[in-house]
Design an enzyme around this catalytic site. Structure first.
Site: not given
Ligand code: URA
Length: 439
Positions: A82, A161, A168, A183, A187
């Site tokens: 990621h 999320d 947010r 967050s 995932k």
């Molecule tokens: N990328 C994400 O998936 N979530 C965040 O809060 C910030 C960057």
């Protein structure tokens, strides 16, 4: 439980229990908790922070708010990567087939770009026919038959999320370490990874602009992963200047193909080799691949002998894309106007400001302002200058790929601000600032 009590508890700086966090996440995801109470809770978390235990509990509640992929019947060990996002970051397009070419199956879900930060899924859509929305059955079939899949994120994965991130975004609670970390990691955990390599970008074109914040974010995410039973490695990589040369969707696919054929800009190639090496180390579980030099030799060989490129071809073919475009990248979407931006003076390149380069590409139409906006896959920039390079006045610094002549003046003036010079030599920027190992 009452939301108001939990909000008050967090407001007063107390730690929430596992059950309280799970209740908050489940109630909000189900639609039982109104936005105003969820917003108050997010602001309380923003102001008072969360302990490691609370952050892990929040992440796991979010990860298990929807489907959690289990690929264990297909892949003995699922390794994922990621990136926290940057300018010209097309690493996944190279690293996935490169790792797959070493016999490690890879199945990854990626995102779209937002603002001036690009997304892998948009880049892949430059290839005609490439399917980024796969059903669970198609996803599993491709893992089984092709051992490489790269698709958009399923809506059923970590739905908490999606809801929390949207809230947010409009309540000024995005830049909060436990919320960012949970967050991202929710995932990754929901996507079924056993081992995860995190590429945390730091610098003026990144989410985290200073090294201390980036290191803290990386450490929190590594800790979450370890506590959730995952093997973790995080690298801190530079995002003060773009990665590689290409910035813009189709242009980045061309550069990725070039790299997969053993060429490409040195910084990008090096970055891909490092990330792929960490993925192999995780996938080998300390048994198969241990020796850094051996891993590096294998990966370099896979780039030069065509094996990594062959895996990219089979990825595209498997997902319905036009392989002809991969074999002949000149068939990828092309912008009608190609202009060269040259150096206004001689000297050493002092700065290639990543965020301004991102904005220049965004101004050409390469990015989207809000979710769902269309983007122009053909436009973008090829940035030939790197910090520390010595250039002569008039030397080509950037190739601009534009759709409309009226976009050129703004683009040139942004590039003028982005690239600055010094009369005395300038140290090149490092590619990496450090690595954090989980277990
Ligand atoms: N990328 C994400 O998936 N979530 C965040 O809060 C910030 C960057």
């Amino acid at each position: 439980m009452r939301a108001v009590d939990l909000i008050a508890k967090k407001r007063d700086g107390l730690a929430l229990t596992k059950d309280e966090i799970a209740w908050f996440v489940e109630s909000y995801t189900r639609g039982d908790l109104p936005d105003y109470q969820a917003s108050a809770m997010l602001m309380a978390i923003f102001l008072k922070g969360m302990s490691r235990e609370e952050t892990v509990n929040l992440t796991l509640s979010m990860a298990y708010s929807g489907d959690v992929l289990d690929l264990s019947d297909l892949i003995p060990y699922a390794v994922d990567k990621h990136s926290s996002g940057g300018i010209g970051d097309k690493t996944t397009l190279v690293v996935l087939p490169l790792v797959a070419s070493c016999g490690v199956p890879v199945a990854k879900m990626s995102g779209r770009g937002l603002g001036y930060s690009g997304g892998t899924i948009d880049k892949l859509e430059a290839i005609s026919g490439y399917q980024v929305n796969l059903s669970n059955e198609e996803f599993r079939r491709l893992v089984r038959e092709n051992a490489i899949v790269l698709t958009g994120q399923s809506k059923d994965l970590a739905p908490a999320d999606g809801k929390i991130y949207a809230l947010r975004d409009v309540t000024a609670t995005v830049p909060c370490l436990p919320l960012i970390a949970s967050s991202i990691m929710s995932k990754k955990i929901a996507a079924g990874a056993n081992g995860i390599v995190l590429d945390v970008k730091v610098g003026r074109g990144a989410f985290m602009t200073n090294l201390d914040d980036a290191r803290e974010l990386a450490q929190i995410m590594v800790d979450i992963g370890v506590d959730a039973g995952r093997d973790m490695i995080a690298v801190l990589s530079d995002m003060n200047q773009p990665l590689g040369a290409a910035v813009g969707n189709a242009l980045e696919v061309v550069e990725a193909i070039d790299c997969l054929q053993g060429n490409g800009p040195a910084d990008f190639r090096e970055h891909c080799l490092d990330l792929a090496a960490y993925m192999l180390r995780l996938a080998g579980q300390g048994k198969k691949w241990n020796d850094d030099a051996e891993i590096r030799g294998l990966l370099t060989e896979q780039l030069s002998n065509g094996q990594a490129f062959a895996r990219f071809r089979s990825l595209v073919q498997g997902q319905g894309g036009d392989v002809g475009m991969v074999d002949d990248p000149s068939r990828l979407p092309k912008a009608p106007i190609i202009e060269t931006f040259t150096a206004s003076q001689s000297g050493y390149v002092a700065q290639v400001a990543a965020e301004l380069i991102g904005m220049a590409a965004f101004g050409l139409g390469a990015g989207r302002e809000k979710k769902g906006d269309p983007i122009d896959l053909a436009v973008g920039l090829e940035v030939h200058a790197k910090v520390g390079d010595k250039v002569e006045s008039g030397a080509p610094l950037v190739t601009i790929h534009a759709r409309k002549p009226e976009q050129l003046a703004t683009c040139r003036s942004t590039l003028q601000q982005a690239i600055t010079f010094s009369d005395s030599p300038v140290e090149p920027l490092p590619l990496f600032y450090g690595t954090i190992f989980g277990r």
